[in-house]
Write an enzyme that holds these catalytic residues in place. Structure first.
Site, short mmCIF file in Angstrom:
data_model
loop_
_atom_site.label_atom_id
_atom_site.label_comp_id
_atom_site.label_asym_id
_atom_site.label_seq_id
_atom_site.Cartn_x
_atom_site.Cartn_y
_atom_site.Cartn_z
N LYS A 105 -13.73 -6.94 -7.56
CA LYS A 105 -14.07 -7.21 -6.17
C LYS A 105 -15.58 -7.42 -6.07
O LYS A 105 -16.34 -6.61 -6.60
CB LYS A 105 -13.64 -6.06 -5.25
CG LYS A 105 -12.14 -5.85 -5.15
CD LYS A 105 -11.83 -4.66 -4.25
CE LYS A 105 -10.33 -4.43 -4.12
NZ LYS A 105 -10.01 -3.19 -3.37
N LYS A 133 0.84 -1.19 0.00
CA LYS A 133 0.00 0.00 0.00
C LYS A 133 0.88 1.25 0.00
O LYS A 133 1.78 1.39 0.83
CB LYS A 133 -0.90 0.01 1.23
CG LYS A 133 -1.99 -1.07 1.22
CD LYS A 133 -3.09 -0.74 0.22
CE LYS A 133 -4.25 -1.70 0.35
NZ LYS A 133 -5.35 -1.36 -0.59
#
Length: 330
Positions: free
Chosen positions: A249, A153
């Site tokens: 997703k 991230k």
């Protein structure tokens, strides 16, 4: 033979994380998910979703939207009808996956067979390192350096320093990065050559969704994957020419039904496929494992980030994430 009307329940479940999880938009120590149970006769289908503030979703709002379907389900609403009854998002995901699970239990067939898919197998999955200071990220990378694929991230200052630290900690792992809409066009141009030098294979959503037209006119030496810009098939057309891959997703597609359709359309359009997840339990991952079969990148590590999970959880080992047993889902 009918087992009578379907009865719907939806509730919040709070899952503790193994450690604080940070992205460019903030930090958290728990996952707040919505769990759905659809009972028909002696059978119960289950689904789980993660309301996401980035998409203006809240746990109470998602639960209310789900419970508003009670009469429709009692009247026999099908998965196909659900797609028109609700928009894509977390609420539809939980109900759609619960209906898949219920159908599997009622029929005695596995969900993959009902979907017309081949028997699923284990898939190597990324393991996510959250946004931290470089020294912490180096140590976490070292701790997880046996993972063949690390997702890092980014999206703050000193991103390159962080990546250097991660590479030092995990010299042999393949790395992908997620900027979570935290870069600009100029930042991408400056960082791409350095990230390629460090062996980074792809960046997710470098620029904000809705502010990514510049990608169409840029050279993209570091492949770019759409995440926040990609929801369901209605968003696919605007991504072609801007992105090299899409991240599917289930909380964005609104369930497995739409995820499989989006995957097929994206592959026909020549886009690479990544299947990802929110931070959630094995119950949420199980249907995503079916969507992930044959994907270019799999990022279904949600349960690995938790301090607790369901009974009969998904199995993770050197082969990756394994398909669910029927006791869990599908």
């Amino acid at each position: 033979m009918s087992d009578g009307p379907m009865r719907l329940q939806a509730e919040e479940t709070v899952l503790a994380l193994a450690e604080k999880f940070t992205i460019s938009r903030g930090s958290r120590t728990q996952a707040r998910v919505v769990t759905v149970h659809i009972r028909q006769g002696t059978h119960i289908g289950r689904g789980e979703s993660v309301p996401y503030a980035r998409y203006d979703e809240t746990v109470p709002g998602v639960i209310d939207a789900i419970l508003a379907l009670s009469d429709d389900l009692e009247a026999g609403m099908t998965r196909a009808q659900l797609q028109d009854r609700m928009p894509a998002g977390a609420a539809r995901n939980a109900v759609d996956c619960a209906l898949w699970d219920l159908e599997a239990k009622r029929s005695g067939k596995r969900a993959y067979a009902l979907a017309g898919l081949a028997k699923p197998h284990a898939m190597l999955t990324a393991f996510t390192l959250s946004l931290e200071d470089p020294q912490t990220m180096r140590e976490k990378a070292r701790r997880h350096s046996a993972m063949p694929l690390l997702k890092v991230k980014l999206g703050g200052e000193n991103d390159l320093v962080r990546l250097e630290a991660v590479r030092q900690g995990a010299p042999d792992s393949t790395i992908i990065v997620d900027a979570n809409e935290g870069w600009t066009q100029q930042v991408y141009k400056e960082l791409a050559p350095e990230l390629l030098r460090l062996g980074v294979k792809m960046v997710e959503q470098p620029m904000p969704a809705g502010d990514d037209d510049a990608l169409a006119d840029m050279q993209r030496p570091l492949p770019v994957c759409a995440d926040e810009s990609c929801h369901d098939r209605s968003t696919l057309g605007d991504l072609i020419g801007k992105y090299d891959m899409i991240n599917i997703k289930l909380d964005k597609t609104g369930g497995l039904t739409e995820a499989l359709a989006l995957k097929a359309d994206a592959q026909r359009a020549g886009l690479g496929i990544m299947v990802g997840c929110m931070v959630s339990s094995s119950l949420a991952m199980a249907p995503a494992v079916l969507a992930a079969q044959g994907a270019d990148i799999v990022d279904l590590d949600g349960p690995l980030l938790l301090a607790e999970d369901h009974t009969n959880p998904l199995k993770y080992d050197a082969l990756g994430v394994h398909p669910s047993e029927p006791e869990l889902w599908g």
